[in-house]
Motif scaffolding. Structure first.
Motif, PDB file in Angstrom:
ATOM      1  N   GLY A 111       0.808  -1.210   0.000  1.00  0.00           N
ATOM      2  CA  GLY A 111       0.000   0.000   0.000  1.00  0.00           C
ATOM      3  C   GLY A 111       0.842   1.261   0.000  1.00  0.00           C
ATOM      4  O   GLY A 111       2.071   1.226  -0.118  1.00  0.00           O
ATOM      5  N   THR A 112       0.169   2.394   0.148  1.00  0.00           N
ATOM      6  CA  THR A 112       0.812   3.710   0.045  1.00  0.00           C
ATOM      7  C   THR A 112       1.928   3.885   1.062  1.00  0.00           C
ATOM      8  O   THR A 112       1.748   3.613   2.248  1.00  0.00           O
ATOM      9  CB  THR A 112      -0.231   4.814   0.272  1.00  0.00           C
ATOM     10  N   THR A 113       3.073   4.345   0.593  1.00  0.00           N
ATOM     11  CA  THR A 113       4.157   4.769   1.467  1.00  0.00           C
ATOM     12  C   THR A 113       4.735   6.069   0.919  1.00  0.00           C
ATOM     13  O   THR A 113       4.866   6.229  -0.298  1.00  0.00           O
ATOM     14  CB  THR A 113       5.272   3.716   1.589  1.00  0.00           C
ATOM     15  N   THR A 114       5.053   6.986   1.788  1.00  0.00           N
ATOM     16  CA  THR A 114       5.654   8.256   1.375  1.00  0.00           C
ATOM     17  C   THR A 114       7.165   8.252   1.558  1.00  0.00           C
ATOM     18  O   THR A 114       7.831   9.232   1.239  1.00  0.00           O
ATOM     19  CB  THR A 114       5.062   9.420   2.183  1.00  0.00           C
ATOM     20  N   ARG A 115       7.707   7.153   2.089  1.00  0.00           N
ATOM     21  CA  ARG A 115       9.143   7.070   2.342  1.00  0.00           C
ATOM     22  C   ARG A 115       9.776   6.041   1.426  1.00  0.00           C
ATOM     23  O   ARG A 115       9.277   4.924   1.306  1.00  0.00           O
ATOM     24  CB  ARG A 115       9.414   6.705   3.804  1.00  0.00           C
ATOM     25  N   ARG A 116      10.880   6.407   0.810  1.00  0.00           N
ATOM     26  CA  ARG A 116      11.590   5.502  -0.092  1.00  0.00           C
ATOM     27  C   ARG A 116      11.994   4.210   0.614  1.00  0.00           C
ATOM     28  O   ARG A 116      12.039   3.139   0.005  1.00  0.00           O
ATOM     29  CB  ARG A 116      12.831   6.212  -0.655  1.00  0.00           C
ATOM     30  N   GLU A 117      12.288   4.304   1.919  1.00  0.00           N
ATOM     31  CA  GLU A 117      12.736   3.127   2.669  1.00  0.00           C
ATOM     32  C   GLU A 117      11.574   2.320   3.251  1.00  0.00           C
ATOM     33  O   GLU A 117      11.797   1.216   3.758  1.00  0.00           O
ATOM     34  CB  GLU A 117      13.660   3.568   3.807  1.00  0.00           C
ATOM     35  N   GLY A 118      10.363   2.835   3.198  1.00  0.00           N
ATOM     36  CA  GLY A 118       9.227   2.123   3.780  1.00  0.00           C
ATOM     37  C   GLY A 118       8.627   1.139   2.809  1.00  0.00           C
ATOM     38  O   GLY A 118       7.451   1.247   2.422  1.00  0.00           O
ATOM     39  N   VAL A 119       9.407   0.150   2.392  1.00  0.00           N
ATOM     40  CA  VAL A 119       9.029  -0.766   1.318  1.00  0.00           C
ATOM     41  C   VAL A 119       9.364  -2.205   1.706  1.00  0.00           C
ATOM     42  O   VAL A 119      10.155  -2.450   2.627  1.00  0.00           O
ATOM     43  CB  VAL A 119       9.760  -0.381   0.007  1.00  0.00           C
ATOM     44  N   PRO A 120       8.797  -3.172   0.982  1.00  0.00           N
ATOM     45  CA  PRO A 120       9.029  -4.583   1.342  1.00  0.00           C
ATOM     46  C   PRO A 120      10.482  -5.010   1.370  1.00  0.00           C
ATOM     47  O   PRO A 120      10.884  -5.804   2.229  1.00  0.00           O
ATOM     48  CB  PRO A 120       8.249  -5.337   0.258  1.00  0.00           C
ATOM     49  N   SER A 121      11.312  -4.499   0.442  1.00  0.00           N
ATOM     50  CA  SER A 121      12.702  -4.957   0.401  1.00  0.00           C
ATOM     51  C   SER A 121      13.496  -4.511   1.617  1.00  0.00           C
ATOM     52  O   SER A 121      14.603  -4.996   1.840  1.00  0.00           O
ATOM     53  CB  SER A 121      13.407  -4.466  -0.876  1.00  0.00           C
ATOM     54  N   ARG A 122      12.936  -3.586   2.408  1.00  0.00           N
ATOM     55  CA  ARG A 122      13.552  -3.185   3.677  1.00  0.00           C
ATOM     56  C   ARG A 122      12.898  -3.918   4.845  1.00  0.00           C
ATOM     57  O   ARG A 122      13.120  -3.578   6.002  1.00  0.00           O
ATOM     58  CB  ARG A 122      13.412  -1.683   3.894  1.00  0.00           C
TER      59      ARG A 122
END
Length: 380
Positions: free
Chosen positions: A100-111
């Protein structure tokens, strides 16, 4: 005493988790081991997340995958995503889960954010190979994230699938697609692309997906029924302005165009962004946009939102559209109307009410339903 022993066992089990084994990457792909989740840790994390009725049958090995994909009408770019495998068994099928929506480049599954960890445990922990793209412009991908640009994020999905399928650990067979909120939209965008290009999809299970933003969600969001609506609308305007080369201050007022550029162009949390935007989303928008929306006129942003809708085609594989009856972020009408339109075209599409839950709660409620449906389709 028994409680202390149990907690000691839990702590020791969590501490024992290490990195997964190395995997040889095919040409043009980088695979980095991240973390192994034991069955005990998986159980604990699922309970902490509030996912009921699901356990993990296997330990889970997770990896960051960097790969190349080609945006629509563009040059190849690097992108990143997550891959997870069940430990000690051959995976039954590939599941692609879209976040879903994330505004942070690091707030993603690969992290290994909450979504990445939960999706890994839910699917890889139950015998599937899990892949979860970060999307273009997030994670390790360069550039601006084109929020709700359907074709580009569909290619982030198919690019990661192509990379994963080169591995000997990848099972044969059609992919099962699922995703939450923006990820529900991305899931059907990927399904449309794959089926249009002749590739079979096993089934799709989007949750809280906004599929006809122009005619349903845009009007609801402009009323400001959710604290997140200003964030969503500003994100779309900002992402589309960059992606399509349009001036942001022709969609937003000059004051808010500058503020939105600062909020989204540099790292800010969702909470910081919401605090910087008005509670009434209409205050952000330029008069010419509001006049076009209210009066049925033309505006570049309205046209771009409409062209990224996903209800004007006919899915070939079965689709279940899960929604929360109390969701204010993505109104239930999105799933209900989409079911009507798809069924009228002859598609096997069903809207599934997950109960009187709001936006985030719809994913928690849907998770065991999705896993049960996948197992049913597999004939288990």
């Amino acid at each position: 005493m028994a409680v202390r022993v149990w907690m000691l066992v839990l702590v020791l089990a969590l501490a024992a988790c290490g990195k997964p084994p190395e995997i040889a990457a095919p040409a043009g792909v980088e695979i980095v081991p991240l973390k192994t989740y034991s069955r005990v840790e998986s159980w604990f994390l699922l309970k902490m997340a509030g996912v009921e009725g699901v356990s993990a049958e296997h330990a889970v090995d997770t990896y960051r995958v960097t790969y190349e994909t080609r945006p629509q009408d563009g040059e190849p770019v690097r992108a990143s995503g997550l891959m997870a495998l069940p430990r000690g068994v051959a995976a039954k099928r590939i599941v692609s889960f879209q976040h879903g929506t994330t505004t942070r480049r690091e707030g993603v599954p690969s992290r290994l954010d909450v979504t990445g960890a939960a999706a890994s445990i839910l699917f890889a922990g139950n015998g599937y190979m899990l892949v979860a793209p970060d999307y273009l412009g997030l994670g390790d991908g360069p550039g601006v994230h084109g929020y709700y640009v359907a074709a580009d994020h569909a290619r982030a999905v198919t690019g990661l699938l192509a990379a994963a399928r080169q591995l000997p650990q990848a099972p044969a067979g059609a992919v099962f697609l699922s995703g939450f909120s923006q990820g529900g939209h991305v899931s059907l965008a990927a399904m449309r692309q794959m089926e249009t290009e002749g590739e079979a999809v096993f089934a799709a299970a989007p949750v809280a997906a906004a599929l006809d933003i122009r005619h349903i969600s845009l009007g609801a969001a402009l009323e400001g029924g959710s604290p997140s609506h200003s964030l969503y609308l500003a994100y779309i305007a900002w992402g589309y302005a960059h992606h399509y080369g349009e001036p942001l201050d022709t969609a937003l007022t000059p004051e808010y165009a500058a503020k939105v550029e600062a909020l989204y162009g540099t790292p800010h949390s969702a909470q910081d962004i919401m605090e910087g935007l008005p509670a009434d989303p209409r205050e952000m928008f330029a008069p010419e946009f509001l006049d076009a929306f209210d009066g049925g006129g033309d505006h570049w942003l309205l046209a771009r939102i409409a062209e990224n809708g996903l209800t004007d085609w006919t899915p070939k594989a079965p689709v279940r559209l899960y929604y929360g009856a109390a969701d204010r972020d993505v109104v239930p009408e999105e799933a209900i109307r989409a079911e009507e339109r798809f069924r009228a075209r002859g598609a096997d599409v069903t809207a599934v009410n997950t109960g009187e839950v709001e936006h985030e709660g719809s994913m928690l409620a849907a998770a065991p339903m999705i896993l049960a449906w996948l197992r049913e389709l597999e004939g288990e």
